[in-house]
Design an enzyme around this catalytic site. Structure first.
Site, PDB file in Angstrom:
ATOM      1  N   ASP A 131      34.106  43.669  36.558  1.00 10.48           N
ATOM      2  CA  ASP A 131      34.730  42.562  37.274  1.00 10.48           C
ATOM      3  C   ASP A 131      34.141  41.258  36.729  1.00 10.48           C
ATOM      4  O   ASP A 131      32.962  40.960  36.950  1.00 10.48           O
ATOM      5  CB  ASP A 131      34.447  42.703  38.775  1.00 10.48           C
ATOM      6  CG  ASP A 131      35.173  41.661  39.612  1.00 10.48           C
ATOM      7  OD1 ASP A 131      35.615  40.645  39.049  1.00 10.48           O
ATOM      8  OD2 ASP A 131      35.280  41.863  40.835  1.00 10.48           O
ATOM      9  N   HIS A 132      34.972  40.492  36.030  1.00 10.63           N
ATOM     10  CA  HIS A 132      34.480  39.293  35.361  1.00 10.63           C
ATOM     11  C   HIS A 132      34.150  38.163  36.328  1.00 10.63           C
ATOM     12  O   HIS A 132      33.588  37.133  35.932  1.00 10.63           O
ATOM     13  CB  HIS A 132      35.513  38.798  34.344  1.00 10.63           C
ATOM     14  CG  HIS A 132      34.896  38.204  33.109  1.00 10.63           C
ATOM     15  ND1 HIS A 132      33.586  37.825  33.043  1.00 10.63           N
ATOM     16  CD2 HIS A 132      35.428  37.913  31.891  1.00 10.63           C
ATOM     17  CE1 HIS A 132      33.317  37.329  31.837  1.00 10.63           C
ATOM     18  NE2 HIS A 132      34.426  37.377  31.119  1.00 10.63           N
ATOM     19  N   ARG A 133      34.465  38.333  37.615  1.00 14.86           N
ATOM     20  CA  ARG A 133      34.076  37.307  38.577  1.00 14.86           C
ATOM     21  C   ARG A 133      32.571  37.291  38.785  1.00 14.86           C
ATOM     22  O   ARG A 133      31.987  36.244  39.058  1.00 14.86           O
ATOM     23  CB  ARG A 133      34.775  37.564  39.921  1.00 14.86           C
ATOM     24  CG  ARG A 133      36.279  37.377  39.913  1.00 14.86           C
ATOM     25  CD  ARG A 133      36.877  37.743  41.247  1.00 14.86           C
ATOM     26  NE  ARG A 133      36.631  39.151  41.603  1.00 14.86           N
ATOM     27  CZ  ARG A 133      37.042  39.731  42.727  1.00 14.86           C
ATOM     28  NH1 ARG A 133      37.707  39.009  43.623  1.00 14.86           N
ATOM     29  NH2 ARG A 133      36.807  41.000  42.965  1.00 14.86           N
TER      30      ARG A 133
END
Length: 487
Positions: free
Chosen positions: A457-459
């Site tokens: 998850d690139h968040r």
């Protein structure tokens, strides 16, 4: 939620419990008892499938089964009565259950029907209470079915049926409510819509003139002219004629495809994957690694007496490698809290293992995997896989995962771009381990090679962090001694 109500000093009803975390319905897969069978407290009476798993339900009291309210294959809302038990058999005459009680398609009302919020569209409190009346008397006759259907049509806001609809043979015709809306559960209505069938033209065979799935399928198949229906409508022979109707050579286009209702595990998978794919911005990185030394370690562990009685395979070492990588990069073990706009760091690892089962993909997890020794981890993996294949994984076993491994290599696949399990930050895909030409110590030699893919998850996981985790896993599999030096 209370799952048991005492309807009298003699009879008790058992309701569909919430066997998961906030689940609202479950499908009855199999009944293990029938009316007349003696049951004891804690005895399993049926198996149900929720959106997460198949679960066996025990009865919480002793007695003799009086009535099964739903047949196998029926999806029942949490809180509906599924079985009635005579807890004082032999103390007098037993009221006869309704004719074909398991065919009752209508919701059972709660003990407090007033004020209850309907769960299924078109099946409110009034309908349920009306439908129960035939049960309390003699077996439902065609006239009683006609009265119930007429009252229900009026309660639903439709015009009352014409008096001419009184003859018994015609009661089930036209959806069970002459001049009104055909009676059918929402799943049946959807099936009819998908098949392009007008419910008003379907001849019902269900109790009280309710249209069943079989009725819709029979209507979808080539059938005799409508004028022939009244002559053969009476009780159940209509269903017996369905196979004959499929014989003509003029096969409709609908026969070239099969529609499978989306429910249970498949429905949960679909919702979870869509939610994950369109919520968490996925990034996937790949690395190809020489795992020859890991395969040698696996072979040695199989001969180790401390590993006797447990299954040793490459997945075990890969799981341990991922746990070590997480320990070296703890920020990857986290979750995104959208409501509070916070990143939740997890100080424990519940390691999910994606498992393909006859009912679909499930992801049970090993609780506190980071605290387990290698033999304990091997034992937990073995139990997890065996339970999943038997379809006995509990909802609790699939809750609370933090990171997941999916082994696509067992299908001969080199790699993939896995989708995150909702609520998790990373998932590692392991490809097939194959003998390939590889440069080793300056020479091309045949080596055991695999490809790893890490989606994150690139968040909350930057490219640097994700790369470090994947690189650490690869480094350990290339040199398994790092399990000691890095741990």
């Amino acid at each position: 939620m209370t799952t048991m109500t005492e309807t009298s000093a003699r009879f008790r009803e058992f309701k569909m419990p919430d066997v998961g975390e906030g689940l609202t319905e479950a499908e009855i897969l199999k009944w293990y008892v029938q009316p007349g069978d003696t049951v004891t407290d804690g005895q399993v009476v049926c198996e149900v499938e929720t959106a997460k798993a198949a679960v066996e339900l025990p009865i919480p009291f002793d007695g003799v089964v009086h009535e099964l309210r739903f047949p196998e294959g029926t999806t029942v809302d949490v809180g509906q009565v599924i079985i009635a038990v005579d807890v004082a058999p032999g103390s007098g005459d037993v009221p006869a259950p309704a004719a074909d009680p398991v065919q009752e398609p209508v919701e059972e009302p709660e003990a407090e029907p007033k004020g209850r919020t309907p769960v299924l569209v078109g099946y409110g409190v009034a309908e349920s209470s009306t439908k129960r009346r035939p049960r309390k008397g003699a077996p439902a006759a065609p006239e009683a079915a006609a009265v119930a259907a007429a009252v229900q049509a009026e309660l639903n806001g439709h015009a009352p049926p014409a008096p001419a609809a009184a003859p018994a043979p015609s009661v089930p015709a036209q959806g069970g409510a002459a001049g009104g809306r055909p009676l059918a559960k929402p799943p049946v209505r959807k099936l009819a819509k998908d098949l392009g069938i007008d419910l008003a033209t379907v001849v019902p065979t269900g109790k009280d003139g309710v249209i069943t799935r079989e009725d819709v399928h029979a209507a979808a198949a080539p059938a005799p002219a409508a004028s022939e229906a009244p002559a053969q409508a009476a009780p159940a022979p209509v269903a017996a004629e369905a196979p004959v109707a499929t014989e003509p050579t003029a096969v409709p286009d609908s026969a070239r495809e099969t529609r499978v209702p989306v429910k249970g595990v498949r429905k949960a998978i679909a919702q979870a994957m869509v939610g994950s794919a369109f919520t968490a911005p996925h990034v996937t990185e790949f690395v190809t690694v020489d795992v020859t030394r890991t395969m040698k370690l696996v072979a040695e562990l199989k001969e180790d007496k401390d590993m006797a009685g447990v299954r040793v395979n490459p997945l075990l070492v890969i799981a341990r490698a991922l746990l070590v990588a997480i320990k070296r990069n703890p920020e990857v073990n986290a979750a995104w809290d959208e409501a509070n706009q916070e990143i939740v760091r997890k100080h424990y690892v519940n390691l999910g293992i994606a498992a393909a089962t006859p009912r679909g993909l499930i992801v049970p997890n090993i609780k506190d995997a980071h605290d387990k020794t290698l033999p304990q981890l091997a034992e937990a993996l073995g139990e997890l896989v065996a339970t999943a294949r038997d379809g006995k994984t509990s909802p609790a076993a699939m809750a609370g995962g933090t990171v997941t491994i999916t082994n696509v290599g067992v299908f001969g696949v080199d790699t993939g771009t896995p989708i995150l399990n909702p609520g998790e930050s990373a998932i590692l895909a392991v490809g097939a381990i194959k003998l390939q030409p590889w440069v080793h110590k300056g020479k091309v030699k045949p080596r055991q090679v695999t490809t790893l893919a890490l989606s994150f998850d690139h968040r909350l996981v930057d490219g640097e962090l994700g790369s470090k985790v994947l690189a650490d896993v690869a480094a350990i599999l290339e040199q398994p001694k790092r399990l000691i030096t890095w741990a």
